[in-house]
Scaffold this motif. Structure first.
Motif, PDB file in Angstrom:
ATOM      1  N   VAL A  53       0.856  -1.199   0.000  1.00  0.00           N
ATOM      2  CA  VAL A  53       0.000   0.000   0.000  1.00  0.00           C
ATOM      3  C   VAL A  53       0.885   1.240   0.000  1.00  0.00           C
ATOM      4  N   GLU A  54       1.920   1.217   0.838  1.00  0.00           N
ATOM      5  CA  GLU A  54       2.840   2.355   0.920  1.00  0.00           C
ATOM      6  C   GLU A  54       3.533   2.611  -0.422  1.00  0.00           C
ATOM      7  N   ARG A  56       2.245   1.952  -3.233  1.00  0.00           N
ATOM      8  CA  ARG A  56       1.155   2.204  -4.174  1.00  0.00           C
ATOM      9  C   ARG A  56       1.003   1.116  -5.223  1.00  0.00           C
ATOM     10  N   THR A  59      -4.149  -0.958  -3.352  1.00  0.00           N
ATOM     11  CA  THR A  59      -4.899   0.029  -2.595  1.00  0.00           C
ATOM     12  C   THR A  59      -6.038  -0.666  -1.876  1.00  0.00           C
ATOM     13  N   ALA A  60      -6.421  -0.095  -0.750  1.00  0.00           N
ATOM     14  CA  ALA A  60      -7.572  -0.621  -0.023  1.00  0.00           C
ATOM     15  C   ALA A  60      -8.838  -0.188  -0.750  1.00  0.00           C
ATOM     16  N   TYR A  72      -8.408  -5.401  -0.672  1.00  0.00           N
ATOM     17  CA  TYR A  72      -7.350  -4.738  -1.425  1.00  0.00           C
ATOM     18  C   TYR A  72      -7.473  -5.114  -2.885  1.00  0.00           C
ATOM     19  N   THR A  75      -3.084  -1.917  -8.179  1.00  0.00           N
ATOM     20  CA  THR A  75      -3.154  -0.647  -8.907  1.00  0.00           C
ATOM     21  C   THR A  75      -2.473  -0.812 -10.268  1.00  0.00           C
TER      22      THR A  75
END
Length: 103
Positions: A53-54, A56, A59-60, A72, A75
């Protein structure tokens, strides 16, 4: 984008997230895709999810606030990371087959 080698677990997690999934669903899908060879512990999975997530790569998915299960999804950047890893793996196999067949 920099050249990075993904761990097998991260690679499978990214593949599993082409459709939204929650943690337990990811664990099941990864185990199924790898024919039981890759089994993710909850702590390992959630640490990896936070890292992705950090970065990218995933994504949630916005969900119901009453739900405890966070889903999740990969991306477009995460998809590019997977494609780069596929290219890297193809090169490894090609070079390995070339050398092994000569021996």
């Amino acid at each position: 984008m920099q050249n990075i080698a993904l761990t097998e677990a991260v690679y499978y997690v990214l593949l599993s997230l082409h459709d939204p999934l929650h943690g337990y669903g990811i664990m099941q899908k990864v185990e199924g895709m790898s024919n039981g060879r890759v089994s993710l512990a909850a702590g390992t999975l959630y640490g990896a999810l936070s890292s992705m997530v950090e970065k990218r790569w995933i994504t949630a998915v916005p969900g119901e606030q009453s739900s405890r299960k966070k889903e999740y999804v990969i991306t477009s950047l995460g998809k590019q990371v997977v494609m780069n890893e596929l290219d890297r793996l193809r090169e490894l196999v090609k070079n390995g087959e070339s050398i092994a067949e000569e021996a």
